[in-house]
Structure formats: structure tokens, C-alpha cells
Design a protein around this motif. Structure first.
Motif, PDB file in Angstrom:
ATOM      1  N   SER A   1      -2.878   3.565  -2.818  1.00  0.00           N
ATOM      2  CA  SER A   1      -2.902   2.637  -3.929  1.00  0.00           C
ATOM      3  C   SER A   1      -2.385   1.293  -3.433  1.00  0.00           C
ATOM      4  O   SER A   1      -1.418   1.236  -2.681  1.00  0.00           O
ATOM      5  CB  SER A   1      -2.007   3.160  -5.062  1.00  0.00           C
ATOM      6  N   HIS A   2      -3.029   0.219  -3.825  1.00  0.00           N
ATOM      7  CA  HIS A   2      -2.626  -1.128  -3.446  1.00  0.00           C
ATOM      8  C   HIS A   2      -2.206  -1.857  -4.716  1.00  0.00           C
ATOM      9  O   HIS A   2      -2.915  -1.795  -5.718  1.00  0.00           O
ATOM     10  CB  HIS A   2      -3.785  -1.869  -2.800  1.00  0.00           C
ATOM     11  N   PHE A   3      -1.068  -2.543  -4.664  1.00  0.00           N
ATOM     12  CA  PHE A   3      -0.604  -3.263  -5.837  1.00  0.00           C
ATOM     13  C   PHE A   3       0.392  -4.348  -5.455  1.00  0.00           C
ATOM     14  O   PHE A   3       0.959  -4.334  -4.372  1.00  0.00           O
ATOM     15  CB  PHE A   3       0.042  -2.309  -6.850  1.00  0.00           C
ATOM     16  N   CYS A   4       0.608  -5.269  -6.365  1.00  0.00           N
ATOM     17  CA  CYS A   4       1.628  -6.302  -6.198  1.00  0.00           C
ATOM     18  C   CYS A   4       2.911  -5.767  -6.858  1.00  0.00           C
ATOM     19  O   CYS A   4       2.896  -5.459  -8.035  1.00  0.00           O
ATOM     20  CB  CYS A   4       1.202  -7.601  -6.873  1.00  0.00           C
ATOM     21  N   PRO A   5       4.003  -5.658  -6.101  1.00  0.00           N
ATOM     22  CA  PRO A   5       5.231  -5.115  -6.675  1.00  0.00           C
ATOM     23  C   PRO A   5       5.883  -6.013  -7.736  1.00  0.00           C
ATOM     24  O   PRO A   5       6.723  -5.557  -8.492  1.00  0.00           O
ATOM     25  CB  PRO A   5       6.154  -4.943  -5.460  1.00  0.00           C
ATOM     26  N   VAL A   6       5.466  -7.256  -7.826  1.00  0.00           N
ATOM     27  CA  VAL A   6       6.024  -8.165  -8.838  1.00  0.00           C
ATOM     28  C   VAL A   6       5.169  -8.160 -10.101  1.00  0.00           C
ATOM     29  O   VAL A   6       5.671  -7.987 -11.197  1.00  0.00           O
ATOM     30  CB  VAL A   6       6.137  -9.603  -8.277  1.00  0.00           C
ATOM     31  N   CYS A   7       3.867  -8.331  -9.933  1.00  0.00           N
ATOM     32  CA  CYS A   7       2.967  -8.421 -11.090  1.00  0.00           C
ATOM     33  C   CYS A   7       2.686  -7.074 -11.736  1.00  0.00           C
ATOM     34  O   CYS A   7       2.425  -7.007 -12.931  1.00  0.00           O
ATOM     35  CB  CYS A   7       1.642  -9.046 -10.664  1.00  0.00           C
ATOM     36  N   GLN A   8       2.720  -5.989 -10.965  1.00  0.00           N
ATOM     37  CA  GLN A   8       2.445  -4.665 -11.505  1.00  0.00           C
ATOM     38  C   GLN A   8       3.656  -3.781 -11.246  1.00  0.00           C
ATOM     39  O   GLN A   8       3.743  -3.107 -10.231  1.00  0.00           O
ATOM     40  CB  GLN A   8       1.210  -4.056 -10.859  1.00  0.00           C
ATOM     41  N   ARG A   9       4.580  -3.784 -12.154  1.00  0.00           N
ATOM     42  CA  ARG A   9       5.812  -3.027 -11.962  1.00  0.00           C
ATOM     43  C   ARG A   9       5.582  -1.548 -12.190  1.00  0.00           C
ATOM     44  O   ARG A   9       4.668  -1.127 -12.899  1.00  0.00           O
ATOM     45  CB  ARG A   9       6.888  -3.514 -12.908  1.00  0.00           C
ATOM     46  N   LYS A  10       6.408  -0.723 -11.544  1.00  0.00           N
ATOM     47  CA  LYS A  10       6.323   0.727 -11.712  1.00  0.00           C
ATOM     48  C   LYS A  10       6.931   1.121 -13.040  1.00  0.00           C
ATOM     49  O   LYS A  10       7.880   0.515 -13.501  1.00  0.00           O
ATOM     50  CB  LYS A  10       7.070   1.441 -10.586  1.00  0.00           C
TER      51      LYS A  10
ATOM     52  N   ARG B   1       0.864  -1.188   0.000  1.00  0.00           N
ATOM     53  CA  ARG B   1       0.000   0.000   0.000  1.00  0.00           C
ATOM     54  C   ARG B   1       0.893   1.227   0.000  1.00  0.00           C
ATOM     55  O   ARG B   1       1.770   1.358   0.847  1.00  0.00           O
ATOM     56  CB  ARG B   1      -0.873   0.024   1.241  1.00  0.00           C
ATOM     57  N   GLU B   2       0.690   2.118  -0.961  1.00  0.00           N
ATOM     58  CA  GLU B   2       1.437   3.373  -1.024  1.00  0.00           C
ATOM     59  C   GLU B   2       0.451   4.523  -0.885  1.00  0.00           C
ATOM     60  O   GLU B   2      -0.581   4.547  -1.546  1.00  0.00           O
ATOM     61  CB  GLU B   2       2.203   3.502  -2.339  1.00  0.00           C
ATOM     62  N   LYS B   3       0.791   5.479  -0.007  1.00  0.00           N
ATOM     63  CA  LYS B   3      -0.051   6.648   0.218  1.00  0.00           C
ATOM     64  C   LYS B   3       0.491   7.824  -0.576  1.00  0.00           C
ATOM     65  O   LYS B   3       1.694   8.008  -0.682  1.00  0.00           O
ATOM     66  CB  LYS B   3      -0.058   7.028   1.690  1.00  0.00           C
ATOM     67  N   PHE B   4      -0.415   8.632  -1.128  1.00  0.00           N
ATOM     68  CA  PHE B   4      -0.043   9.862  -1.807  1.00  0.00           C
ATOM     69  C   PHE B   4      -1.261  10.779  -1.901  1.00  0.00           C
ATOM     70  O   PHE B   4      -2.359  10.334  -2.200  1.00  0.00           O
ATOM     71  CB  PHE B   4       0.550   9.610  -3.200  1.00  0.00           C
TER      72      PHE B   4
END
Length: 50
Positions: free
Chosen positions: A40-49, A32-35
């Protein structure tokens, strides 16, 4: 269900609110990243930045 711009099914709500729980696809913990008073919630492997 969320639909992408090309009409394909998306996973928009598949991980929302599941921070710390394993991704259904790969098992990596959901992040979970706040801004700007939102998050925003995401999988750091499946959804790369990008």
C-alpha cells in the motif's frame, strides 16, 4: 478515476508506485507498507491511519 462510496473522486492511484517521492498535496515522502504479499502506498500526513 477512483470514486468513493459517496461518489466523490478519490486519489487511489495518485500515489501508487511513488514510494519516496513527494506527495503532490503536502510534499511529504510517500510511504510503502507491505502486508500479505501486497503493498500500500500513502502519504503519512494527508492520509492518517485509523
Amino acid at each position: 478515476m477512483y470514486r468513493g462510496t459517496q461518489g466523490s473522486a478519490g486519489l487511489f492511484r495518485a500515489v501508487y508506485g511513488l514510494a519516496g517521492r513527494p506527495c503532490k498535496r503536502c510534499g511529504t515522502p510517500i510511504v510503502r507498507e507491505k502486508f500479505m504479499n501486497r503493498s500500500s502506498h500513502f502519504c503519512p500526513v494527508c492520509q492518517r491511519k485509523r
